[in-house]
Design a protein around this motif. Structure first.
Motif, mmCIF file in Angstrom:
data_model
loop_
_atom_site.group_PDB
_atom_site.id
_atom_site.type_symbol
_atom_site.label_atom_id
_atom_site.label_comp_id
_atom_site.label_asym_id
_atom_site.label_seq_id
_atom_site.Cartn_x
_atom_site.Cartn_y
_atom_site.Cartn_z
ATOM 1 N N LYS B 41 18.329 -33.976 2.933
ATOM 2 C CA LYS B 41 17.030 -34.583 3.247
ATOM 3 C C LYS B 41 15.960 -33.544 3.579
ATOM 4 O O LYS B 41 14.853 -33.605 3.056
ATOM 5 C CB LYS B 41 17.162 -35.539 4.446
ATOM 6 C CG LYS B 41 18.202 -36.612 4.288
ATOM 7 C CD LYS B 41 18.278 -37.474 5.524
ATOM 8 C CE LYS B 41 18.702 -36.712 6.783
ATOM 9 N NZ LYS B 41 20.055 -36.166 6.711
ATOM 10 N N SER B 42 16.322 -32.602 4.458
ATOM 11 C CA SER B 42 15.324 -31.604 4.850
ATOM 12 C C SER B 42 14.919 -30.754 3.656
ATOM 13 O O SER B 42 13.741 -30.417 3.486
ATOM 14 C CB SER B 42 15.870 -30.698 5.947
ATOM 15 O OG SER B 42 16.097 -31.441 7.115
ATOM 16 N N THR B 43 15.897 -30.412 2.844
ATOM 17 C CA THR B 43 15.612 -29.619 1.645
ATOM 18 C C THR B 43 14.615 -30.369 0.764
ATOM 19 O O THR B 43 13.634 -29.795 0.285
ATOM 20 C CB THR B 43 16.916 -29.341 0.887
ATOM 21 O OG1 THR B 43 17.851 -28.766 1.794
ATOM 22 C CG2 THR B 43 16.696 -28.406 -0.282
ATOM 23 N N ALA B 158 7.194 -35.634 7.780
ATOM 24 C CA ALA B 158 7.763 -35.360 9.105
ATOM 25 C C ALA B 158 9.282 -35.342 8.989
ATOM 26 O O ALA B 158 9.888 -36.315 8.554
ATOM 27 C CB ALA B 158 7.309 -36.421 10.101
ATOM 28 N N ASP B 159 9.882 -34.205 9.363
ATOM 29 C CA ASP B 159 11.343 -34.074 9.284
ATOM 30 C C ASP B 159 11.943 -34.302 10.664
ATOM 31 O O ASP B 159 11.870 -33.430 11.522
ATOM 32 C CB ASP B 159 11.710 -32.682 8.754
ATOM 33 C CG ASP B 159 13.204 -32.558 8.476
ATOM 34 O OD1 ASP B 159 13.937 -33.548 8.664
ATOM 35 O OD2 ASP B 159 13.627 -31.461 8.061
ATOM 36 N N GLU B 160 12.493 -35.476 10.870
ATOM 37 C CA GLU B 160 13.067 -35.866 12.168
ATOM 38 C C GLU B 160 12.127 -35.547 13.325
ATOM 39 O O GLU B 160 12.483 -34.802 14.238
ATOM 40 C CB GLU B 160 14.419 -35.178 12.373
ATOM 41 C CG GLU B 160 15.442 -35.545 11.316
ATOM 42 C CD GLU B 160 16.842 -35.096 11.716
ATOM 43 O OE1 GLU B 160 17.191 -35.257 12.895
ATOM 44 O OE2 GLU B 160 17.561 -34.576 10.847
ATOM 45 N N PRO B 161 10.944 -36.133 13.316
ATOM 46 C CA PRO B 161 9.955 -35.789 14.339
ATOM 47 C C PRO B 161 10.323 -36.299 15.726
ATOM 48 O O PRO B 161 9.723 -35.870 16.707
ATOM 49 C CB PRO B 161 8.682 -36.474 13.834
ATOM 50 C CG PRO B 161 9.168 -37.626 13.026
ATOM 51 C CD PRO B 161 10.430 -37.153 12.385
HETATM 52 MG MG LIG Z 1 17.532 -32.034 8.221
#
Ligand SMILES: [Mg+2]
Ligand SMILES: Nc1ncnc2c1ncn2[C@@H]1O[C@H](COP(=O)(O)OP(=O)(O)OP(=O)(O)O)[C@@H](O)[C@H]1O
Lengths: 197, 226
Positions: B41-43, B158-161
């Protein structure tokens, strides 16, 4: 500068950072050249007046200046032994006055203003140095102080929580790993915020 | 809304392939991305603003290839990271928000006005001159959001904000994201954040395994992790 800025609206706060920086340099040079104790007394009075104008809380000012006084408490008697008391007190007074002025500058000037001053001062050299980048490096260096302090504190806490004492290595390794990680993330954040060159 | 297009996107860190043949066209207002730890996901999120470049395939925002026009794309894409500590660059709150506006050719007064406005909006006005690193975790994330939105991006990723925040601050951040007129892409493990979203994409081992309305997609995701 490291979160030391004391907000205010005084003349000292509002003066442009370039001007303050210039005056600071000129004042420190002048102080170094002072030969007579009465001249130093005048300088000290002027500095005290500036602190009053800036309305710097005495506690904040003391935190900057007192550590140097400790140093001088050792250095001045040593100097007196070699060169007599007058010369020693003059030396101590010059150092204390310069430090106090520098402290006044940091307490009344925001880092971003210092960066802008850097950019202005470096402008004539823009063919050789990227002033903006120099400013950014300065800001990041300042930012890294609390960041690293936080990391050290967290690692120490985690160690204590696990009841570990361990060697200096057991402290250094996680601190270094975490610091590198933070640097990596900070780099990404810089790129994301438009500083991508 | 922008059109974010992934076509045939593959990415590997060293030997490990973490995204495989991703094809997605995202045009909705609020888009959620969910998936197990390490699913990619982050990638995927980082590709939207060029922090990670695809090995094969292309990612584009409104037709601009992110790998080639990264700087232009980043001007319209704001990115909020999980750890607000690593996005704070300047010593004080107001300075950090102003930092985003450097190099934008705005006048000092203009910058000051915009910063004041952003701080007001995120309830940080009283902290303007405070050291940013002394804020609470929730306030730091608010600061990160203010610093991103002051530049008026058209898309916010937003990555896991909310991962590092308590329930109350998580709700606050989530409500703020929900209220944005801008397009948002949110990566999260907190599925309740995605209520009312327009689309949810489920990633599993580097591939899209479900994609659709939150109800359908989250249903599939729940059965997947059950
Ligand atoms: Mg991640
Ligand atoms: N910089 C990197 N170098 C090497 N491997 C990486 C890097 N970043 C991520 N990975 C690996 O790629 C895979 C996917 O990572 P990614 O961060 O995209 O997952 P994620 O879905 O965001 O996971 P999480 O829910 O834990 O945040 C993981 O196996 C991870 O270990």
């Amino acid at each position: 500068m490291i979160g030391l800025y004391v907000p205010g609206r005084s003349l000292v706060h509002r003066a442009p950072a370039v001007v303050k920086l210039g005056m600071l340099a000129a004042a420190v040079v002048t102080i170094t050249l002072l030969r007579e104790p009465w001249q130093l007394a005048v300088a000290a009075a002027a500095i005290a007046a500036l602190f009053a104008v800036a309305r710097v809380p005495p506690r904040a000012a003391a935190r900057q200046i007192v550590p140097v006084l400790w140093l001088l408490a050792v250095a001045v008697p040593v100097q007196a032994f070699f060169g007599g008391w007058t010369a020693a007190v003059m030396m101590g007074g010059r150092v204390a006055a310069s430090v106090a002025l520098a402290a006044l500058f940091t307490l009344t000037t925001q880092v971003s203003a210092v960066l802008d001053a850097c950019v202005t001062l470096l402008a004539p050299f823009r063919r050789w140095v990227d002033a903006d980048r120099v400013g950014l490096v300065l800001a990041l260096t300042i930012r890294c102080v609390p960041l690293t302090a936080d990391i050290v504190r967290e690692v120490l806490e985690a160690r204590r929580a696990r009841g570990a004492q361990g060697s200096i290595m057991a402290l250094a390794v996680p601190v270094i790993v975490r610091s590198l990680q933070s640097a990596d993330e900070l780099g990404d954040a810089l790129i994301a915020r438009g500083f991508d060159d | 809304m922008s059109v974010i297009e992934f076509s045939g996107v593959t990415h590997a860190y060293g030997e490990r392939e973490v995204l495989r043949g991703i094809d997605l066209v995202l045009t909705e207002h609020r888009i959620g991305i969910v998936g197990a730890n390490g699913s990619g996901k982050s990638t995927l999120a980082r590709m939207v603003n060029g922090l990670v470049k695809p090995d094969r395939g292309t990612v584009s925002v409104d037709g601009l290839d992110v790998a080639r026009n990264g700087r232009e794309v980043r001007r319209q894409v704001g990115f909020v990271f999980t750890n607000p500590d690593s996005q704070i660059v300047m010593p004080t709150v107001a300075e950090d928000v102003a930092f985003t506006l450097r190099r934008r050719g705005l006048s000092k007064a203009d910058v000051a006005a915009r910063v004041a406005d952003a701080l007001e909006r995120f309830g940080l006005a009283a902290h303007a001159d405070h050291p940013a690193h002394r804020l609470s975790g929730g306030q730091k994330q608010l600061l990160a959001l203010a610093a991103v939105l002051v530049a008026e991006p058209s898309l916010v990723v937003a990555d896991e904000p909310t991962t590092l925040l308590d329930a109350r601050n998580a709700r606050r951040i989530s409500e703020l994201l929900d209220a944005l007129p801008q397009q948002v892409i949110v990566v999260t493990h907190q599925l309740e954040l995605l209520e009312g979203f327009d689309r949810v994409v489920v990633i599993e081992a580097g591939e899209v395994v479900a994609d659709g309305s939150p109800d359908t997609a989250l249903g599939i995701y729940r059965s997947l992790i059950a």
